[in-house]
Design a protein around this motif. Structure first.
Motif, PDB file in Angstrom:
ATOM      1  N   ASN A   1       0.838  -1.211   0.000  1.00  0.00           N
ATOM      2  CA  ASN A   1       0.000   0.000   0.000  1.00  0.00           C
ATOM      3  C   ASN A   1       0.875   1.264   0.000  1.00  0.00           C
ATOM      4  O   ASN A   1       2.068   1.232   0.302  1.00  0.00           O
ATOM      5  CB  ASN A   1      -1.017  -0.024   1.147  1.00  0.00           C
ATOM      6  CG  ASN A   1      -0.350   0.088   2.510  1.00  0.00           C
ATOM      7  OD1 ASN A   1       0.536   0.912   2.709  1.00  0.00           O
ATOM      8  ND2 ASN A   1      -0.772  -0.758   3.438  1.00  0.00           N
ATOM      9  N   LYS A   2       0.216   2.369  -0.374  1.00  0.00           N
ATOM     10  CA  LYS A   2       0.964   3.596  -0.642  1.00  0.00           C
ATOM     11  C   LYS A   2       1.710   4.109   0.579  1.00  0.00           C
ATOM     12  O   LYS A   2       2.797   4.680   0.462  1.00  0.00           O
ATOM     13  CB  LYS A   2       0.012   4.667  -1.196  1.00  0.00           C
ATOM     14  CG  LYS A   2      -0.466   4.285  -2.589  1.00  0.00           C
ATOM     15  CD  LYS A   2      -1.525   5.213  -3.168  1.00  0.00           C
ATOM     16  CE  LYS A   2      -1.971   4.638  -4.525  1.00  0.00           C
ATOM     17  NZ  LYS A   2      -3.070   5.370  -5.126  1.00  0.00           N
ATOM     18  N   LEU A   3       1.130   3.883   1.744  1.00  0.00           N
ATOM     19  CA  LEU A   3       1.770   4.334   2.971  1.00  0.00           C
ATOM     20  C   LEU A   3       3.083   3.583   3.179  1.00  0.00           C
ATOM     21  O   LEU A   3       4.147   4.168   3.418  1.00  0.00           O
ATOM     22  CB  LEU A   3       0.814   4.095   4.151  1.00  0.00           C
ATOM     23  CG  LEU A   3       1.293   4.638   5.484  1.00  0.00           C
ATOM     24  CD1 LEU A   3       1.301   6.167   5.449  1.00  0.00           C
ATOM     25  CD2 LEU A   3       0.391   4.145   6.622  1.00  0.00           C
ATOM     26  N   LYS A   4       2.995   2.272   3.061  1.00  0.00           N
ATOM     27  CA  LYS A   4       4.169   1.438   3.290  1.00  0.00           C
ATOM     28  C   LYS A   4       5.225   1.669   2.204  1.00  0.00           C
ATOM     29  O   LYS A   4       6.431   1.637   2.464  1.00  0.00           O
ATOM     30  CB  LYS A   4       3.728  -0.033   3.306  1.00  0.00           C
ATOM     31  CG  LYS A   4       4.821  -0.990   3.663  1.00  0.00           C
ATOM     32  CD  LYS A   4       4.268  -2.343   4.068  1.00  0.00           C
ATOM     33  CE  LYS A   4       5.416  -3.313   4.260  1.00  0.00           C
ATOM     34  NZ  LYS A   4       4.947  -4.664   4.577  1.00  0.00           N
ATOM     35  N   TYR A   5       4.737   1.912   0.989  1.00  0.00           N
ATOM     36  CA  TYR A   5       5.649   2.110  -0.148  1.00  0.00           C
ATOM     37  C   TYR A   5       6.614   3.265   0.092  1.00  0.00           C
ATOM     38  O   TYR A   5       7.749   3.249  -0.372  1.00  0.00           O
ATOM     39  CB  TYR A   5       4.825   2.357  -1.420  1.00  0.00           C
ATOM     40  CG  TYR A   5       5.644   2.368  -2.693  1.00  0.00           C
ATOM     41  CD1 TYR A   5       6.008   1.189  -3.321  1.00  0.00           C
ATOM     42  CD2 TYR A   5       6.045   3.580  -3.275  1.00  0.00           C
ATOM     43  CE1 TYR A   5       6.747   1.196  -4.491  1.00  0.00           C
ATOM     44  CE2 TYR A   5       6.790   3.596  -4.446  1.00  0.00           C
ATOM     45  CZ  TYR A   5       7.136   2.402  -5.052  1.00  0.00           C
ATOM     46  OH  TYR A   5       7.878   2.420  -6.203  1.00  0.00           O
TER      47      TYR A   5
END
Ligand SMILES: *Cc1c(COP(=O)(O)O)cnc(C)c1O
Length: 308
Positions: free
Chosen positions: A121-125
């Protein structure tokens, strides 16, 4: 390393505007060096791929595996997947966002080339460059050579310098290119005499950190007096576009038989031609534009948006 990369042709553009302003405009067609590995990406990957192929550490250190990162339309993922296929390397793509049932042309091509896709997900990315994240990837996939997104690393810049070996730059006063991570820019700056003006066109909104990026990519670079940044041509942001951009791209096709992509080279050529109109380039300028590829991205556009 044998990837059958062709020498890119240089094509001169003809336009009454250029005659009026007394400038010459040519395009280095890096999009033509290979049917799939087009543009700047294969140059940025060069030394990483060499490293992954090193026979004395192939088995133990990197497991003949390359792991890299990108979005769902990423030219970098597409190029990495195909290069690894040709070189018989295993390949893992960490993709920003969720897997969509329909996927994208780019990701389908990556998978067809044998890339294993792993979605985060974008946060983790955002934490993709952290040790914690990378350790987790190695725990999941085993030892591998990690290539930062877009090849953003001094080794990527060193590879981008190889672009300057593909043509004779003597006669040009200006070399213009689209800028994403600034890795290509760093490679070109490192390889050209400082008498030449290097013109960067950022495709991201508010890209104010080019100098910090260059310091990281090219610690030995002493000055950037010959760098000019045209920072008003990002069209609202990365991947954003509007009808005026498409109209311009279609005009380039009709006038010069030059196909452009809407994320990078379309905005770059728009900036160059607009800047010729605005007398940014002095009469007598010999302008070379780098066509850095990316045409596969146009497949995501609605049918009939572009004439090519
Ligand atoms: C990735 C890309 C760029 C940007 O290159 P950077 O080295 O990241 O600045 C430019 N043009 C095209 C077509 C690209 O795919």
């Amino acid at each position: 390393m044998n990837l059958d990369i062709l020498k890119p042709p240089v094509e001169k553009l003809e336009d009454p505007l250029f005659e009026e302003k007394e400038v010459n405009v040519s395009v280095l067609r890096l999009d033509k060096v290979h049917p799939v590995l087009s543009g700047n990406k294969i140059y940025k990957l060069h030394y990483f791929l060499e490293e992954a192929l090193q026979s004395d550490n192939a088995e133990e250190k990197y497991n003949r595996t390359v792991l890299t990162f990108g979005g769902i339309y990423s030219n970098h993922l597409a190029a990495t997947a195909h290069a690894c296929k040709l070189l018989n390397l295993k390949c893992i793509g960490i993709v920003r966002g969720e897997r969509h049932p329909k996927s994208t042309h780019t990701l389908k091509q990556c998978e067809a080339d044998g890339m294993h896709l792993h979605f985060v997900n974008k946060l983790k990315y955002q934490f993709r460059d952290s040790k914690g994240f990378q350790d987790e990837m190695i725990a999941l996939f085993g030892n591998c050579l990690i290539v930062p997104e877009g090849g953003y690393h001094p080794l990527g810049a060193k590879g981008a310098s190889l672009i300057m070996d593909t043509f004779n730059c003597k006669k040009y006063s200006h070399i213009c290119m689209a800028t994403g991570t600034a890795t290509t820019l760093a490679g070109i700056l490192a390889a050209v005499p400082s008498s030449k003006q290097i013109v960067s066109i950022p495709v991201l909104k508010n890209m104010t950190d080019i100098n910090e990026r260059l310091k990281y990519l090219l610690p030995e670079l002493e000055h950037t007096d010959n760098l000019q940044v045209l920072d008003n041509y990002y069209f609202n942001g990365y991947g954003k576009r509007d009808d005026s951009l498409f109209e311009f791209m279609n005009q380039c096709w009709v006038n010069y038989k030059l196909p452009l992509d809407f994320v990078y080279t379309g905005k770059m050529m728009y900036a160059v031609i607009d800047s010729i109109k605005n007398n940014f380039f002095k009469s007598g300028s010999e302008i070379l534009c780098l066509h850095t590829g990316g045409l596969q991205g146009n497949i995501s556009l609605p049918l009939n948006t572009l004439l090519y």
